[in-house]
Write a protein that holds these residues in place. Structure first.
Motif, PDB file in Angstrom:
ATOM      1  N   GLN A 278      20.205  59.256  46.413  1.00 31.67           N
ATOM      2  CA  GLN A 278      19.226  59.999  45.735  1.00 31.67           C
ATOM      3  C   GLN A 278      18.729  59.572  44.429  1.00 31.67           C
ATOM      4  O   GLN A 278      17.028  59.909  43.632  1.00 31.67           O
ATOM      5  CB  GLN A 278      20.701  60.862  45.407  1.00 31.67           C
ATOM      6  N   ALA A 279      19.152  58.133  43.440  1.00 27.36           N
ATOM      7  CA  ALA A 279      18.909  58.231  42.814  1.00 27.36           C
ATOM      8  C   ALA A 279      17.176  57.665  42.550  1.00 27.36           C
ATOM      9  O   ALA A 279      16.907  57.607  41.849  1.00 27.36           O
ATOM     10  CB  ALA A 279      19.862  57.164  41.945  1.00 27.36           C
ATOM     11  N   ARG A 282      15.069  60.441  42.052  1.00 26.63           N
ATOM     12  CA  ARG A 282      14.716  60.622  41.106  1.00 26.63           C
ATOM     13  C   ARG A 282      14.026  60.022  40.567  1.00 26.63           C
ATOM     14  O   ARG A 282      13.115  60.435  39.765  1.00 26.63           O
ATOM     15  CB  ARG A 282      16.377  60.992  40.638  1.00 26.63           C
ATOM     16  N   ARG A 356      18.704  59.690  30.611  1.00 30.19           N
ATOM     17  CA  ARG A 356      18.128  59.815  31.955  1.00 30.19           C
ATOM     18  C   ARG A 356      20.048  59.351  32.354  1.00 30.19           C
ATOM     19  O   ARG A 356      20.509  59.328  33.623  1.00 30.19           O
ATOM     20  CB  ARG A 356      17.742  58.827  32.345  1.00 30.19           C
ATOM     21  N   GLU A 359      22.234  61.592  33.447  1.00 33.45           N
ATOM     22  CA  GLU A 359      21.614  62.893  34.633  1.00 33.45           C
ATOM     23  C   GLU A 359      22.153  61.523  35.820  1.00 33.45           C
ATOM     24  O   GLU A 359      23.062  62.489  36.770  1.00 33.45           O
ATOM     25  CB  GLU A 359      20.481  62.576  34.411  1.00 33.45           C
ATOM     26  N   PHE A 360      22.419  59.916  35.257  1.00 39.63           N
ATOM     27  CA  PHE A 360      22.793  59.420  36.198  1.00 39.63           C
ATOM     28  C   PHE A 360      24.384  59.386  36.444  1.00 39.63           C
ATOM     29  O   PHE A 360      24.725  59.323  37.623  1.00 39.63           O
ATOM     30  CB  PHE A 360      22.404  57.933  36.164  1.00 39.63           C
ATOM     31  N   GLN A 361      25.025  59.159  35.148  1.00 40.41           N
ATOM     32  CA  GLN A 361      26.355  59.308  35.182  1.00 40.41           C
ATOM     33  C   GLN A 361      26.671  60.842  35.805  1.00 40.41           C
ATOM     34  O   GLN A 361      27.813  61.080  36.699  1.00 40.41           O
ATOM     35  CB  GLN A 361      26.689  59.511  33.862  1.00 40.41           C
ATOM     36  N   MET A 363      25.481  62.497  38.451  1.00 37.75           N
ATOM     37  CA  MET A 363      24.344  62.014  39.845  1.00 37.75           C
ATOM     38  C   MET A 363      26.206  61.909  40.663  1.00 37.75           C
ATOM     39  O   MET A 363      27.043  61.468  41.953  1.00 37.75           O
ATOM     40  CB  MET A 363      23.342  61.363  39.897  1.00 37.75           C
ATOM     41  N   ASP A 366      29.675  63.876  40.425  1.00 37.19           N
ATOM     42  CA  ASP A 366      28.385  64.874  41.706  1.00 37.19           C
ATOM     43  C   ASP A 366      29.364  64.090  43.278  1.00 37.19           C
ATOM     44  O   ASP A 366      28.922  65.336  44.509  1.00 37.19           O
ATOM     45  CB  ASP A 366      27.583  65.293  41.830  1.00 37.19           C
ATOM     46  N   ALA A 367      28.924  62.617  43.763  1.00 37.05           N
ATOM     47  CA  ALA A 367      28.796  62.122  44.502  1.00 37.05           C
ATOM     48  C   ALA A 367      30.763  62.298  44.656  1.00 37.05           C
ATOM     49  O   ALA A 367      31.186  62.137  45.955  1.00 37.05           O
ATOM     50  CB  ALA A 367      28.654  60.635  44.302  1.00 37.05           C
TER      51      ALA A 367
END
Length: 369
Positions: A278-279, A282, A356, A359-361, A363, A366-367
């Protein structure tokens, strides 16, 4: 009302120097009714089996089995046990007389608790308090923080597959994770009830080899993948805190930290927990193409982690990524050493600084849900 029976199980292999003390500490428990089961796992030292045949107590049962390892010996003993409560004890360790009663008092009144242990100390070739980290789920996913001599219900044991005989080590950590997966929680007693013997022939010393640790780490991660994935955020936070703690203890040299077996294995574990696909989808377009780098996002994240945790210069950061096989695996790089241009550090910071990175954190959060 009649008290439920408890069983202390002691696997034993070539432990003639200490088995009398261990059995004596088990039989000294104030809790009743009690049985103690010793399973000799094919001792070949010519002494242990002779000593076991001299031990006589109506509460003691001794079994002699072919050598199959500690996991099989524990499983056999538990299946033979008549107790509703189980307390494993290694043949070179000892416990205080009130330990079993204190454990059962918790297990009998708190159905949500599945494992009870206490504070501990060391004796033998080293002595003093054993400073085990406080339990958190994240810390437990990074490494085992509960020693093997914790009490549990036999009924809960039977809900699991028991101690895993395929593991070369850390079968106790694997078992505790199985109980945690049943949504049972641990309880640590404040008193020091457990005494861990330190000696150069102990299993924790002789089995701590790189191949065995790597094999066990990968196996445990795959076996408990649902537990790791459900708590990836806690795992990641504990992973970073562990590295920070190592630095605070004075392990400041980058090479020492990243050559550390435990630290290296945590890189492998964390790599499994991050949703890399996913990363990449993106963020990969934000990084320039780099020759020989199949996963630029993984490389960028790895570079930032190394530099943040170690405080390295750009050149030292690149060297760590190039030379350390654990970090290369985390970054998705080939097994063989590759050359990375120093300029990639600037690209990594440009991509993952600020918005960004947040946003990664997100993500990762969410996981974990």
């Amino acid at each position: 009302m009649e008290q439920k029976k408890a069983s202390i199980i002691i696997p034993c292999w070539n432990a003639g120097n200490w088995i009398r003390e261990s059995v004596a500490s088990a039989l000294s428990q104030t809790y009743r009714p009690l049985e103690v089961i010793v399973v000799d796992d094919g001792s070949i030292d010519g002494v242990t089996q002779q000593i076991l045949r001299t031990l006589h107590d109506p509460r003691l049962r001794v079994f002699f089995r072919p050598h199959h390892g500690v996991a099989e010996a524990r499983n056999f003993a538990i299946h033979q046990a008549a107790g509703d409560y189980i307390l494993p004890l290694d043949a070179d360790d000892g416990i205080e007389p009130g330990y079993l009663a204190a454990c059962i008092d918790v297990l009998g009144t708190h159905p949500e608790v599945g494992m009870v242990y206490s504070r501990a100390d060391c004796f033998g070739e080293d002595s003093g308090p054993w400073h085990l980290p406080d339990f958190t789920l994240g810390e437990m996913l990074v490494h085992n923080v509960i020693y093997n001599a914790g009490a549990f219900r036999k009924a809960d044991f039977l809900r699991t597959t028991g101690y895993d005989q395929q593991l070369p080590c850390w079968e106790d950590w694997d078992f505790w994770l199985s109980l945690l997966a049943l949504e049972l929680r641990p309880w640590r007693l404040d008193e020091v009830y457990f005494h861990y013997r330190v000696h150069s022939g102990s299993r924790s010393w002789t089995q701590n080899t790189v191949p065995k640790l790597l094999q066990a780490q990968r196996y445990i991660l795959q076996k408990h993948a649902n537990l790791f994935q459900a708590h990836v955020a806690e795992y990641g936070m504990a992973f970073h805190q562990r590295l920070y703690t190592e630095k605070q203890k004075g392990i400041d040299d980058a090479g020492k930290i990243w050559r550390s077996q435990a630290s290296g294995n945590r890189w492998l574990q964390m790599a499994q927990a991050i949703p890399w696909e996913q990363a990449e989808q993106r963020f990969a377009g934000c990084l320039p193409e780099l020759t020989g780098v199949p996963h630029p996002v993984r490389l960028a994240v790895g570079i930032l982690l190394v530099q943040a945790e170690l405080g390295c210069s750009d050149a030292e950061t690149v060297r760590q990524v190039e030379e350390n096989p654990f970090i290369r695996a985390f970054c998705g790089l080939p097994d063989q050493r590759v050359q990375i241009p120093v300029e990639v550090i600037a690209y990594a910071h440009a991509v993952f600084d600020g918005e960004r990175m947040r946003e990664f954190q997100a993500m990762l959060q969410d996981a974990a849900r």
